[in-house]
Structures are given as structure tokens and as C-alpha cells.
Enzyme design. Structure first.
Site, mmCIF file in Angstrom:
data_model
loop_
_atom_site.group_PDB
_atom_site.id
_atom_site.type_symbol
_atom_site.label_atom_id
_atom_site.label_comp_id
_atom_site.label_asym_id
_atom_site.label_seq_id
_atom_site.Cartn_x
_atom_site.Cartn_y
_atom_site.Cartn_z
ATOM 1 N N LYS A 1 -46.356 8.307 -8.360
ATOM 2 C CA LYS A 1 -44.994 7.796 -8.127
ATOM 3 C C LYS A 1 -44.830 6.351 -8.609
ATOM 4 O O LYS A 1 -43.798 5.989 -9.150
ATOM 5 C CB LYS A 1 -44.603 7.918 -6.654
ATOM 6 C CG LYS A 1 -45.298 6.945 -5.728
ATOM 7 C CD LYS A 1 -44.748 7.044 -4.315
ATOM 8 C CE LYS A 1 -45.484 6.104 -3.386
ATOM 9 N NZ LYS A 1 -45.286 4.684 -3.677
ATOM 10 N N THR A 2 -45.855 5.504 -8.402
ATOM 11 C CA THR A 2 -45.739 4.101 -8.817
ATOM 12 C C THR A 2 -45.581 4.020 -10.332
ATOM 13 O O THR A 2 -44.790 3.227 -10.846
ATOM 14 C CB THR A 2 -46.984 3.300 -8.361
ATOM 15 O OG1 THR A 2 -47.188 3.538 -6.976
ATOM 16 C CG2 THR A 2 -46.790 1.818 -8.583
ATOM 17 N N GLN B 1 -45.184 11.732 4.242
ATOM 18 C CA GLN B 1 -46.031 10.558 4.475
ATOM 19 C C GLN B 1 -45.313 9.492 5.315
ATOM 20 O O GLN B 1 -45.689 8.327 5.293
ATOM 21 C CB GLN B 1 -46.490 9.960 3.147
ATOM 22 C CG GLN B 1 -47.425 10.887 2.370
ATOM 23 C CD GLN B 1 -47.998 10.215 1.142
ATOM 24 O OE1 GLN B 1 -48.883 9.369 1.228
ATOM 25 N NE2 GLN B 1 -47.495 10.593 -0.013
ATOM 26 N N ASP C 1 -38.757 1.964 -3.488
ATOM 27 C CA ASP C 1 -40.024 2.667 -3.269
ATOM 28 C C ASP C 1 -40.217 2.927 -1.765
ATOM 29 O O ASP C 1 -39.649 2.211 -0.938
ATOM 30 C CB ASP C 1 -41.173 1.798 -3.803
ATOM 31 C CG ASP C 1 -42.472 2.577 -3.946
ATOM 32 O OD1 ASP C 1 -42.443 3.819 -3.834
ATOM 33 O OD2 ASP C 1 -43.516 1.943 -4.183
ATOM 34 N N GLU C 2 -41.010 3.930 -1.422
ATOM 35 C CA GLU C 2 -41.353 4.243 -0.015
ATOM 36 C C GLU C 2 -40.093 4.342 0.859
ATOM 37 O O GLU C 2 -40.018 3.790 1.956
ATOM 38 C CB GLU C 2 -42.305 3.169 0.562
ATOM 39 C CG GLU C 2 -43.582 2.934 -0.231
ATOM 40 C CD GLU C 2 -44.614 4.040 -0.072
ATOM 41 O OE1 GLU C 2 -44.284 5.105 0.493
ATOM 42 O OE2 GLU C 2 -45.759 3.860 -0.536
ATOM 43 N N ARG D 1 -56.146 11.453 1.247
ATOM 44 C CA ARG D 1 -56.890 10.265 0.759
ATOM 45 C C ARG D 1 -58.131 10.712 -0.017
ATOM 46 O O ARG D 1 -58.728 9.927 -0.750
ATOM 47 C CB ARG D 1 -57.354 9.373 1.919
ATOM 48 C CG ARG D 1 -56.288 8.726 2.803
ATOM 49 C CD ARG D 1 -55.183 8.073 2.050
ATOM 50 N NE ARG D 1 -54.073 9.007 1.852
ATOM 51 C CZ ARG D 1 -53.127 8.868 0.939
ATOM 52 N NH1 ARG D 1 -53.151 7.853 0.113
ATOM 53 N NH2 ARG D 1 -52.156 9.742 0.838
#
Length: 691
Positions: free
Chosen positions: A31-32, A248, A217-218, A587
């Protein structure tokens, strides 16, 4: 502009420019990269003026990383783009419009400590006892209200108890003080821009014209104020692109509202939704486990992670006997990985609560495996644990000036530096310890507390002594009154210390403060582990968000621990716990090991726990379950609860030989021969028997 490295869905997200866009980006889906490439694409391919771009993320670290990536793609043009956190954006808006908000140009911003200082002063001016009206608790109440867009006037509607009336009164005075001082706090950086826009539509329009393109973002982590700010600025041109993953969203306790991302299509009916489901991080089996768990949440957008990576090994599930066996199992597996050539920095142990790190730390220390605890201090290096140990040292040895200096003001007793300096000089002049030099004032009250604890502790177990210290010292009461996440963690750590004393008593039978302090000194020295970078990582799952490791061990998967007992009564909170589990699983890149224990001593209490519901949600096709070992020797068998003793009884101890019981309480005081002298032994411990 070349987009060769992107998959089809990523390219679609980068190129889309037809209005509101929701990019649902699964864990490890790049995504980044998509977000930064989209910023560069808008400038290079769409011809957008960099000055008209606003890119927002949550942390300074994330903003810095995004800025660096965009600079690499765009060069000097990138500096014209507003890439920042929400608070940095708020500061820009306040700085450019300070007069309209009633501030002078040289306004200052208070951090949370500054705010606390002002609230303490207000309470003092109101003659209110800070032990009853805890300044931190009041500060957090005010902060929470402001993040829900309430000023003191609005808050007055909810002040329907004596305590709330006091909070309201402090809130009003706090606002007045800030205004008078030409200051604002961190919460104002979100609240004031909204006030500015509401009262000055022309100012809002100015920023709508400036920031025609907005990327966030987020988005799942936005609170009410952040959500409203973005909605206000983006409402004219609707060129708003948000990236996030409802699965998340794990910061509900901080005020984040996952419904913001859930409602995006209601807010923007013309919105395009693009799903990034291809994961570049994990093996197929790890993603299968993640999908199995998260699909049980009702409040979510349907999304299924997949990967072109190898299927990888099955996910190992091990059920240990107790928390020490769990730590020993994980430590052994880590040892095998290291021997096989894996770097320590590629290994992580994740857990739900801070207090769980303690057994893992001890297991790794004993095997000399270097580690670091991320997002928290080493267990024995935490302030509250060091304070408690200093109290125990002072009770054992009142001449210990170092321990005395550490706790004479814990909790705060208004014993100033000058008083302590005078006491130190007096002790030097008299050739005594500082403790002996105390004979008056508030410091005498402290000395009396220590003396009272000494007297009461004569027939107490170590665990009972810890309880006594926490109560008599005021440490427990102070932390309970603060009512913050941090204070809850500190209380949990202090409660977990009782697990250490309990284990010591049960293993050894001996209740000797001297021997206990020597024992913990051996595991509490972590100096040698401080500067090593190739270390195993221990961290809570909340701290692990955004990180990845080749090999992950997720421990403590039991009902009541994970999902946490505090979430059991709320379907919404159970869903947040499940999202937390999804974050933990994703993770892992190569291997994932799930571990729990049949019984666990936590906070000094031993419970038999059912395996976490999250394990039941995983298909057996993806799990490799270790054979359950036969029940081990139970330490509880070391204590015979029904044993009765009287003063004068003759006994034999496995180590110390014959002795005579001198006194009977919850512990036995026994006189052995001159070699061993008088010892305190747990009542009913199997190491002793009557002659």
C-alpha cells in the site's frame, strides 16, 4: 512514468482519477508503494500542481518515509507537496490563521506534560486533593472530550455527577489559562481548524482550492476530529483517496473509529473501491490462517489475501503445560533457528499484554540469547518494577541509601530536593544512613510506612509482602486513580511481579527476602544486551503493526488472555481482538508458530485456560499440531493445604535437616542447627515433614 513493478490492481489504483477512491489494502499488499507512486503519478502524468496535493499519514516516521520516497520519484517538486501528519496539518492551518482564532503570532504549543502542569496548578488553586482528583485522569478526560469535538461548554451537558462537575470546572479554567497564555495543546491542533472552518467559510474554501487532491494513509485509524477535517477540506472537489484496511483497525482504545472506512461509500456514493489482495510478504499457509480467522468478523469489507509466494510449511500449534514451559519451548525453537543460520533480528515473539514478556525474557537470558523488548522496557527495567524492588531492598536493608532515594517520593509525597539534600548532609555528619537520619517532617511519615511494613511482614509470604508494599506505599492507589492505558499496563506489571514471588515460594519452599533479592538480581541485569543489533525481538502485537519478520512466535493464545478478558462482554471488542490476531499472523513471512498453555500464572494467580477461539477458527488443513505431552509434575503438589502445625513441633527439612517450629502463621518460622539458623518456610511445603 513507468509502472512496471506494480500488479494490475495497484496500477488501477495509481491511475484512477475520477473522484473519491477507497483502496482496501490487505496486509503486505504494497500500500505504501501504491500511495507514493500515486502522488508522483498525479504530478508527472496528470499535470497536477504539487502545491495542490495533500498527503496525510499518522506518524512522523511514516510521513518522513513517504516524503523521502516521493523526493526520489519527483525531485525538487516534492518539496511543494504537503506531506504530513494530521497534527502537522493542524499546525499549518492554525499558524496561517492565528488571528481569526484569537491568538497572537507568538503562540506556543503545550505537550502533554505542560498540560498536566497547568491542571495540577488549577487543582491546587481550587484546594482540591490531587489524590482524590487525579490530575492525569482529569487531563485524559479533557483530551478525550476534545477529540470528540467537545469544548467545555458542550461538555457541560454530560457533567451529571459531582466528579464530572469538578472535571468541567477544571476544563473551563484550563481553557481560560491557555487563552490567557496564548497557548494551545495538541488536541487543539485538530479541534481549532474545525472551529476555524465552521466560523469562516471563506477560509475553508481557500484550503479546498489549495488542497484539491487529498490522499490519506491508514484511514481505518482516524478519529472523529481527523475524519471531519478531511471531509471538510475534500468536500468541494471530492478528489479524495483513502488507503486502509478495516481488518487492521486495532486502535479503538485510542479513539480510532473503524466505521469511518466502513462508511466511506455512504459519505461518497460515487466512490470507486479497489481491493489490493495480493500479498508479497507471507507464505500461502500463513495467509490461509489469516483469512480463516478474520472472516469470522461481521463488521468488515469482504477481502481475501492471496500470494504467488510458496505455500510454505504448515503453521505449528503447540500447547504447553504452563507459562514457563511455553517460554522454554519457544526459547528452544529460537535456538534451533539460530543454529540453522537464521539471523536473530529475523525472529519475533509477539504477545497480547506487556506482562507476558517476563517469562520469555528470563528464558532467553538463561540461555544467553540476546533480545530487545520493543515499545516497552525490559521487565526488570520498568520504572514501576524498579520502584517495587527498591521498596523490598529498603525493607530488607534500611541502610540502602540508593533504594531510599529512589522511593522516598514514590508516590509523590512533596518531599523536595532540598529536604533530601539536607538529610544526606545530616547522614554524612552523623556517620549514619539517610534512613537513620530521618526524625521529622513528611519524610518521617515515609519512614513510619517502612517500619509498619517491616512489622507486619514478619509472618507473611513474599507474595503477601508485595501486596502489603503496593497498598501501604500508595503505589497501587496512585496508579488506579490515573485511569490511563499506561497506568493499567504498570498495574499489570506490578501484579505480574507476584507471579515471580509465587514461583520462587513454590519452587524453593523458603521465604527469604534475602535469597529472593539475590535470585532476581541474577536475571535483572540486562546491560550486556543493550547495544546488540542482531537480537530476537519481543513485542506486543500493537507495537508490531507495520513490521514483518521471517519467523514469528505468537504466544498466550488462550481465552481470557487473547481474546482479552476485558473484551468478552462486547461483540465489537471481540472483533477488535480478532483484528489484532490477524495483524499478528500477517507479521510472519516464512514460519508462524502458535503457542498457548494449559495453565498460566499471571498477576500472581494461576488459571486453567481454554485455547483461544481464534485457534478453533483455523482449518486443520493449515495446522500442524504437536502431540500433547502427558501431564507434567504439578508445582501445586508441593503444597499440602491440609497440613497442620503447632509451635514446638519437630520437623525434618530436605535440605536443612532437623528443626523446631518457633512460630506458626501463613508461613512457618523454623529454627534449624547453627549452620542454617532460622528459616521461614511455606506452610505445608512438601520439603518438610513432622518427626
Amino acid at each position: 512514468m513507468k509502472l512496471d513493478g506494480l500488479n494490475d490492481k495497484q496500477k488501477e489504483a495509481v491511475k484512477y482519477s475520477g473522484g473519491p477512491l477507497l483502496i482496501l489494502a490487505g496486509a503486505g499488499s504494497g500500500k505504501t508503494r501504491v500511495l507514493t507512486t500515486k502522488v508522483a503519478y498525479l504530478v508527472n502524468e496528470e499535470g497536477i500542481n504539487p502545491y495542490n496535493l495533500l498527503a496525510i499519514t499518522f506518524t512522523n516516521k511514516a510521513a518522513k518515509e513517504m516524503k523521502e520516497r516521493v523526493i526520489n520519484m519527483l525531485g525538487p517538486d516534492a518539496y511543494k507537496i504537503q506531506i504530513s501528519t494530521f497534527h502537522s496539518l493542524g499546525l499549518l492551518l492554525v499558524r496561517e490563521n492565528y488571528q481569526k482564532l484569537g491568538f497572537e503570532k507568538n503562540f506556543t504549543i503545550l505537550d502533554s506534560d505542560d498540560s498536566l502542569t497547568i491542571i495540577k496548578k488549577i487543582l491546587k488553586d481550587m484546594n482540591l486533593d490531587p489524590k482524590v482528583y487525579n490530575p492525569r485522569a482529569i487531563r485524559n478526560k479533557i483530551s478525550g472530550a476534545k477529540n470528540e469535538l467537545m469544548d467545555s461548554k458542550y461538555y457541560s451537558r454530560f457533567a451529571n455527577s459531582e466528579y464530572e462537575e469538578i472535571v468541567l470546572s477544571v476544563f473551563e479554567k484550563y481553557e481560560q489559562r491557555l487563552k490567557k497564555n496564548n497557548s494551545l495543546d495538541f488536541d487543539d491542533l485538530l479541534l481549532l481548524p474545525l472551529k476555524l472552518f465552521k466560523e469562516n467559510p471563506d477560509v475553508l474554501e481557500k484550503y479546498q482550492e489549495r488542497f484539491k487532491y487529498i490522499l490519506v494513509d491508514e484511514y481505518q485509524d482516524t478519529n472523529e476530529a481527523q475524519y471531519r477535517l478531511i471531509k471538510a477540506i475534500g468536500s468541494k472537489y471530492l478528489n479524495i483517496c483513502v488507503v486502509g484496511d478495516l481488518d487492521q483497525s486495532i486502535y479503538g482504545f485510542r479513539g480510532a473509529n473503524y466505521r469511518n472506512i466502513l462508511n466511506f461509500e455512504k459519505d461518497y456514493p460515487s466512490a470507486k473501491v479497489i481491493l489490493l489482495e495480493e500479498n508479497y510478504r507471507s507464505t500461502g499457509n500463513i495467509l490461509n490462517v489469516a483469512n480463516d480467522i478474520i472472516k469470522n468478523n461481521k463488521q468488515r469489507k469482504d477481502k481475501n489475501l492471496w500470494t504467488k509466494n510458496v505455500e510454505g510449511p504448515k503453521i505449528r500449534y503447540h500447547r504447553a503445560y504452563d507459562e514457563q514451559d511455553e517460554a522454554y519451548f519457544v526459547m528452544n525453537e529460537i535456538k534451533k533457528l539460530i543454529i540453522s543460520g537464521v539471523n536473530k533480528e529475523d525472529i519475533a515473539v509477539l504477545y497480547r499484554t506487556n506482562a507476558q514478556s517476563r517469562n520469555m525474557e528470563e528464558a532467553l537470558l538463561k540461555e544467553n540469547i540476546p533480545y530487545k523488548v520493543v515499545g516497552s522496557f525490559y521487565f526488570y527495567n520498568r520504572k514501576e518494577i524498579k520502584d517495587l524492588i527498591s521498596y523490598l531492598k529498603l525493607i530488607y536493608n534500611s541502610n540502602d541509601d540508593v533504594s531510599l532515594m529512589r522511593v522516598i517520593n514514590v508516590p509523590k509525597r512533596q518531599i523536595g530536593p532540598k529536604t533530601i539534600e539536607n538529610l544526606s548532609l545530616k547522614a554524612v555528619d552523623n556517620g549514619t544512613s539517610i534512613y537513620e537520619a530521618i526524625d521529622s517532617g513528611k519524610e518521617l511519615l515515609f519512614k513510619n510506612i517502612i517500619e509498619d511494613i517491616k512489622k507486619e511482614s514478619e509472618n507473611l509470604s513474599l507474595t503477601e509482602l508485595v501486596d502489603l508494599v503496593l497498598d501501604k506505599s500508595g503505589m497501587k492507589k496512585e496508579l488506579e486513580s490515573i485511569k490511563t492505558i499506561d497506568s493499567e499496563i504498570r498495574l499489570e506489571n506490578l501484579e505480574e511481579f507476584k507471579s515471580i514471588t509465587k514461583n520462587f515460594e513454590e519452587n524453593n519452599g523458603v521465604i527469604s527476602l534475602e535469597e529472593f533479592l539475590l535470585e532476581i538480581a541474577l536475571v535483572s541485569d540486562i546491560e550486556e544486551h543493550k547495544n546488540n543489533t542482531d537480537v530476537v525481538t519481543l513485542m506486543t502485537i500493537h507495537s508490531a503493526k507495520g513490521l514483518e519478520f521471517d519467523h514469528v512466535f505468537l504466544i498466550g493464545l488462550e481465552e481470557g488472555l487473547f481474546p482479552h478478558v476485558n473484551s468478552m462482554d462486547s461483540p465489537d471488542e471481540i472483533e477488535e481482538e480478532r483484528r489484532l490476531c490477524y495483524v499478528a499472523v500477517t507479521r510472519a513471512k516464512k514460519t508462524l508458530t502458535l503457542v498457548n498453555a494449559k495453565r498460566r500464572m499471571l498477576y500472581g494467580n494461576t488459571n486453567s485456560n481454554l485455547p483461544s477461539r481464534f485457534i478453533d477458527e483455523i482449518s486443520d488443513d493449515y495446522l500442524e499440531k504437536d502431540e500433547e505431552e502427558p501431564l507434567k509434575f504439578n508445582k501445586k503438589d508441593m503444597i499440602d493445604e491440609s497440613a497442620e502445625y503447632s509451635t514446638g513441633d519437630k520437623v525434618i527439612h530436605d535440605t536443612y535437616g532437623e528443626g523446631i517450629i518457633v512460630s506458626v502463621g501463613s508461613v512457618l518460622t523454623i529454627a534449624f542447627n547453627h549452620k542454617y539458623g532460622i528459616k521461614k518456610i511455606m506452610k505445608g511445603h512438601k520439603s518438610i515433614r513432622k518427626v
